[in-house]
Motif scaffolding. Structure first.
Motif, short mmCIF file in Angstrom:
data_model
loop_
_atom_site.label_atom_id
_atom_site.label_comp_id
_atom_site.label_asym_id
_atom_site.label_seq_id
_atom_site.Cartn_x
_atom_site.Cartn_y
_atom_site.Cartn_z
N GLU A 9 -34.66 31.43 34.16
CA GLU A 9 -34.25 30.91 33.30
C GLU A 9 -32.37 29.70 34.33
N TYR A 10 -32.66 28.27 33.20
CA TYR A 10 -31.75 27.87 33.87
C TYR A 10 -30.99 28.04 32.73
N ARG A 11 -29.50 28.20 32.91
CA ARG A 11 -28.56 28.10 31.46
C ARG A 11 -27.82 26.74 31.91
N LEU A 12 -27.70 25.54 31.49
CA LEU A 12 -27.24 24.62 31.21
C LEU A 12 -25.88 24.62 29.98
N TYR A 13 -24.64 24.60 30.85
CA TYR A 13 -23.50 25.34 30.00
C TYR A 13 -22.82 24.72 28.96
N ARG A 14 -22.25 24.32 28.08
CA ARG A 14 -21.92 23.46 26.57
C ARG A 14 -20.13 23.69 27.03
N PRO A 15 -19.64 23.19 26.52
CA PRO A 15 -17.98 23.45 26.43
C PRO A 15 -18.16 23.80 24.83
N PRO A 16 -17.18 24.93 25.10
CA PRO A 16 -17.03 25.28 23.10
C PRO A 16 -17.01 24.31 22.41
N LEU A 72 -44.79 44.73 39.89
CA LEU A 72 -43.75 43.40 39.14
C LEU A 72 -43.58 44.17 37.62
N SER A 73 -44.36 45.25 37.46
CA SER A 73 -44.32 46.28 35.97
C SER A 73 -42.69 46.35 35.71
N VAL A 74 -41.47 46.25 37.13
CA VAL A 74 -40.23 47.01 36.40
C VAL A 74 -39.69 45.43 36.96
N ARG A 75 -40.91 44.43 36.12
CA ARG A 75 -39.21 43.27 36.40
C ARG A 75 -40.43 42.83 35.15
N ASN A 76 -39.07 42.32 34.37
CA ASN A 76 -38.73 41.23 32.77
C ASN A 76 -38.99 40.39 32.89
N PHE A 77 -40.19 39.42 32.80
CA PHE A 77 -40.59 38.67 32.51
C PHE A 77 -41.59 37.40 32.01
N ASP A 78 -42.02 36.57 30.96
CA ASP A 78 -42.87 35.68 30.39
C ASP A 78 -43.04 34.97 30.61
N ASP A 114 -55.98 20.32 36.05
CA ASP A 114 -55.12 22.44 36.30
C ASP A 114 -54.36 22.89 34.92
N VAL A 115 -54.25 23.68 35.04
CA VAL A 115 -54.16 24.43 34.59
C VAL A 115 -52.24 24.98 34.62
N ASP A 116 -51.23 24.53 34.23
CA ASP A 116 -49.55 25.14 34.26
C ASP A 116 -49.40 25.94 33.81
N VAL A 117 -49.42 27.29 34.54
CA VAL A 117 -48.80 28.78 33.70
C VAL A 117 -47.68 28.87 34.57
N VAL A 118 -46.65 28.74 33.39
CA VAL A 118 -45.26 29.30 34.22
C VAL A 118 -44.87 30.74 34.40
N VAL A 119 -44.32 31.52 34.75
CA VAL A 119 -43.91 33.03 35.07
C VAL A 119 -42.34 32.89 35.17
N LYS A 120 -41.79 32.61 34.04
CA LYS A 120 -40.29 32.92 33.90
C LYS A 120 -39.74 34.56 33.85
N LEU A 121 -38.75 34.27 35.25
CA LEU A 121 -38.31 35.59 35.25
C LEU A 121 -37.35 35.76 34.78
N LEU A 122 -37.12 37.49 33.22
CA LEU A 122 -35.79 37.34 32.58
C LEU A 122 -34.91 38.31 32.59
N GLU A 123 -34.77 38.16 33.86
CA GLU A 123 -32.76 39.53 34.31
C GLU A 123 -31.89 38.91 33.88
N ASP A 124 -31.20 39.52 35.32
CA ASP A 124 -29.72 39.07 35.42
C ASP A 124 -30.06 38.17 36.54
N THR A 125 -31.42 37.23 37.53
CA THR A 125 -31.01 36.93 37.70
C THR A 125 -31.20 35.11 37.03
N PHE A 126 -30.53 33.76 37.10
CA PHE A 126 -30.71 33.04 36.58
C PHE A 126 -29.71 31.78 37.22
N GLN A 127 -30.06 30.65 36.75
CA GLN A 127 -29.82 29.88 37.50
C GLN A 127 -28.60 28.69 36.37
#
Length: 297
Positions: free
Chosen positions: A144-151, A37-43, A61-74
């Motif tokens: 990462e999820y990107r909810l786009y909003r109009p200009p 994973l060292s070559v990946r950027n994540f939070d 239960d503890v919820d631990v999120v591992v979020k990819l921070l690269e060009d891959t997003f939804q």
């Protein structure tokens, strides 16, 4: 007979945080040190009641999120017109590293970091079980999820709201949430209510357990997340003075409120619909609270 103030005060207490912090730190350190994973950027960050300081005694239960921070997003372009959508999409390229790839690598890293644990795969998470040395944890790989909003103007560009997106491999559907906005809104409401909000959430979560034990509501009627979101919609002025008055004011307001347009604590998603919760279960939860208060012995 009313619920005694002493009982409500006991229910308001936060549960233990040391064990949750310990497993979170261990998971984060293991993922950040993993060579694959060292070559990946994540939070890596906490999500849910431990993150929001609304955990109670008995929460595990503890919820631990591992979020990819690269060009891959939804991306979500549904709110854009076709011209704006085409303009935004022109700046994107197809990802070569997918969520399935990321989940595989995170799962392998967890297996290596916890070799003596019976690690299992859930629909949304990699599950670390309870042992003598740690409480259980759900590790949630996501994009990462990107909810786009109009200009806003003719000359401006589309903007987006940042959330998280994952795929439930058991139920075969996507899950979208906005943990940063949820956390920030909870902190803001806690401040606006002079620090009454989060203790009140903990009271209602403990009340849920009591009602389930007494058969006033069915188990599963209201999740911890649902309770927190329900109370987020209650006006700030209903909180304060004492735990008893807060409980009564909140329940009385909810019992006569129109729940239709209630939102999640993130302020973006509706509380009801899309498989999140139902108004019928919310009403059953509220009715149980009234019955509990009136019949307390």
């Amino acid at each position: 007979m009313a619920i005694p103030e002493s009982q409500l005060e006991t229910w308001s207490h936060q549960g233990a945080v040391t064990s949750a912090s310990a497993i979170y730190q261990r998971i984060r350190d293991a993922l950040q040190a993993d060579t694959t994973l060292s070559v990946r950027n994540f939070d890596v960050f906490l999500q849910g009641s431990y993150r929001n300081s609304t955990n109670i005694r008995g929460d595990s239960d503890v919820d631990v999120v591992v979020k990819l921070l690269e060009d891959t997003f939804q991306p979500d372009y549904d709110q854009l017109d076709e011209l704006t959508k085409a303009k935004v999409k022109a700046g994107h390229r197809d990802a070569t590293y997918t969520l399935a790839d990321f989940r595989r690598d995170v799962s392998s890293a967890i297996q290596r970091a916890f070799p003596n644990h019976n690690i299992t795969e859930g629909g949304k998470s990699i599950k670390i079980p309870r042992t003598a040395n740690n409480i259980p944890a759900d590790v949630v790989p996501c994009l990462e999820y990107r909810l786009y909003r109009p200009p806003q103007t003719f000359l401006s560009d589309a903007t987006y709201i940042d959330g998280i997106w994952l795929w439930d491999v058991q139920r075969n559907h996507s899950v979208i949430s906005f943990p940063k906005q949820s956390y920030d809104n909870g902190v803001a409401k806690h401040e606006r209510t002079n620090q009454w909000y989060k203790p009140t959430v903990r009271i209602f979560k403990n009340a849920r357990g009591w009602m389930e034990d007494k058969g006033l509501i069915r188990i599963g009627t209201a999740s911890s997340h649902a309770i927190e979101c329900l109370l987020y919609n209650v006006p700030d002025q209903q909180f304060g003075r004492s735990y008893g008055s807060t409980f009564v004011n909140v329940v009385n307001w909810l019992s006569s409120a129109d729940l239709t347009n209630f939102v999640c604590q993130n302020g973006i998603q509706r509380l009801f619909g899309d498989g999140r919760w139902t108004e019928a279960n919310a009403r059953a939860f509220i009715a149980g609270l009234i019955q509990m208060w009136n019949q307390w012995r």
